[in-house]
Design an enzyme around this catalytic site. Sequence first.
Site, short mmCIF file in Angstrom:
data_model
loop_
_atom_site.label_atom_id
_atom_site.label_comp_id
_atom_site.label_asym_id
_atom_site.label_seq_id
_atom_site.Cartn_x
_atom_site.Cartn_y
_atom_site.Cartn_z
NE ARG A 37 78.76 -72.32 -5.90
CZ ARG A 37 80.33 -72.68 -6.39
NH1 ARG A 37 80.64 -71.18 -6.70
NH2 ARG A 37 81.14 -73.41 -6.60
CG HIS A 62 65.12 -78.55 -39.50
ND1 HIS A 62 65.02 -79.16 -41.04
CD2 HIS A 62 65.25 -79.41 -38.92
CE1 HIS A 62 66.05 -80.57 -41.19
NE2 HIS A 62 65.72 -80.19 -39.55
CB ALA A 113 76.83 -82.57 -15.62
C1 LIG Z 1 77.82 -76.66 -12.46
C2 LIG Z 1 78.79 -77.52 -11.18
C3 LIG Z 1 80.79 -76.77 -11.35
C4 LIG Z 1 78.73 -77.15 -9.25
O1 LIG Z 1 79.42 -78.05 -8.90
P1 LIG Z 1 78.99 -77.22 -7.06
O2 LIG Z 1 79.96 -75.66 -7.41
O3 LIG Z 1 79.77 -77.83 -5.87
O4 LIG Z 1 77.49 -77.15 -6.97
P2 LIG Z 1 76.59 -77.88 -5.68
O5 LIG Z 1 76.92 -79.33 -6.43
O6 LIG Z 1 77.07 -77.24 -4.96
O7 LIG Z 1 75.08 -77.27 -6.56
C5 LIG Z 1 74.81 -76.35 -6.55
C6 LIG Z 1 73.60 -76.22 -6.73
O8 LIG Z 1 73.18 -76.41 -8.22
C7 LIG Z 1 72.41 -77.61 -8.14
N1 LIG Z 1 73.49 -78.22 -10.09
C8 LIG Z 1 74.99 -78.20 -9.27
N2 LIG Z 1 75.17 -78.80 -10.89
C9 LIG Z 1 73.85 -78.85 -12.02
C10 LIG Z 1 73.51 -79.26 -12.64
N3 LIG Z 1 75.13 -79.47 -13.56
N4 LIG Z 1 72.30 -79.17 -13.41
C11 LIG Z 1 71.33 -78.44 -13.12
N5 LIG Z 1 71.93 -78.41 -11.29
C12 LIG Z 1 73.18 -78.20 -11.04
C13 LIG Z 1 72.44 -78.00 -7.31
O9 LIG Z 1 71.33 -78.98 -7.44
C14 LIG Z 1 72.53 -77.57 -6.68
O10 LIG Z 1 70.91 -77.19 -6.27
P3 LIG Z 1 70.76 -76.57 -5.20
O11 LIG Z 1 70.84 -75.15 -4.53
O12 LIG Z 1 68.59 -76.30 -5.17
O13 LIG Z 1 70.56 -77.64 -3.91
C15 LIG Z 1 78.83 -78.83 -11.37
O14 LIG Z 1 77.21 -80.01 -10.44
C16 LIG Z 1 79.15 -79.63 -12.07
O15 LIG Z 1 78.31 -80.12 -12.98
N6 LIG Z 1 80.10 -79.74 -12.90
C17 LIG Z 1 80.28 -80.37 -14.60
C18 LIG Z 1 81.07 -81.62 -14.18
C19 LIG Z 1 81.56 -82.03 -16.03
O16 LIG Z 1 80.49 -82.60 -16.58
N7 LIG Z 1 83.20 -82.41 -16.49
C20 LIG Z 1 83.21 -82.30 -17.53
C21 LIG Z 1 84.10 -83.64 -17.79
S1 LIG Z 1 83.82 -83.86 -19.43
#
Ligand SMILES: CC(C)(COP(=O)(O)OP(=O)(O)OC[C@H]1O[C@@H](n2cnc3c(N)ncnc32)[C@H](O)[C@@H]1OP(=O)(O)O)[C@@H](O)C(=O)NCCC(=O)NCCS
Length: 202
Positions: free
Chosen positions: A192, A121, A169
């Site tokens: 990162r 929109h 996610a």
């Molecule tokens: C993004 C991702 C890959 C990072 O995994 P990781 O490297 O193990 O990261 P960590 O769990 O160590 O988190 C690192 C930091 O990022 C933050 N973080 C991780 N995932 C996040 C998300 N989805 N949204 C917001 N913050 C997130 C954590 O809170 C953490 O913050 P901090 O340093 O302040 O404590 C994972 O969290 C993710 O979202 N995977 C996707 C899973 C998915 O959807 N698969 C598909 C299914 S169909």
Amino acid sequence: MAGIKAMISTVLGIPNRLYNLAVLKYRGVEYDKSLVINGRIKIAGHGRIRIGKNVVINSSLSSNPIGGDTRTVFSLLNGAELIIGDGVGISNAAVVCHHRVVIGEGAQIGGSVRIYDTDFHTLDAGRRSGADMLEAVKKPVEIGARAFIGAHSIVLKGAAIGEESIVGAGSVVTKRIPDHEIWAGNPARCIRKAQEGSEGSV
Ligand SMILES: CC(C)(COP(=O)(O)OP(=O)(O)OC[C@H]1O[C@@H](n2cnc3c(N)ncnc32)[C@H](O)[C@@H]1OP(=O)(O)O)[C@@H](O)C(=O)NCCC(=O)NCCS
């Protein structure tokens, strides 16, 4: 036993395959015969859709429970272009393409991801109506090769995701993410560097 199960699943899948073939033909989609669609895809509009080789699209609860309450939907305006590269995987996602969306080879689009290259929109309240789509701001979206978008994320107009970059996610991506970075949150920010793909990966 496994053979019988596979046979039953093939037979039960015939109506979906016929449905998908009809939709692809009616919408004029350019695709390779290696395309696999699990469930029923929904395509709206008559923009151009090009799908590369070895693409897998899940569009049902049974093919991926993540986002399985919705189907994969491609919705295009006339003149818009959606390009999906070789080896892409898409699960129960929606791509609304009113201008141009490119999904690079080997990219993985997680369950219930939404990709919008338009605001739908106009931001001018005085001109906003149910039928103002053509006035909405549109900017192309580009998903880099081997990128991975986590479930339930939203990628908005003008956003880009670099090669082999990862979106956490539930994130909302509004900017350009460089190559090999992990971004997450709303709005998504860099958390990162991502590991670079090893040789021989998709
Ligand atoms: C993004 C991702 C890959 C990072 O995994 P990781 O490297 O193990 O990261 P960590 O769990 O160590 O988190 C690192 C930091 O990022 C933050 N973080 C991780 N995932 C996040 C998300 N989805 N949204 C917001 N913050 C997130 C954590 O809170 C953490 O913050 P901090 O340093 O302040 O404590 C994972 O969290 C993710 O979202 N995977 C996707 C899973 C998915 O959807 N698969 C598909 C299914 S169909």
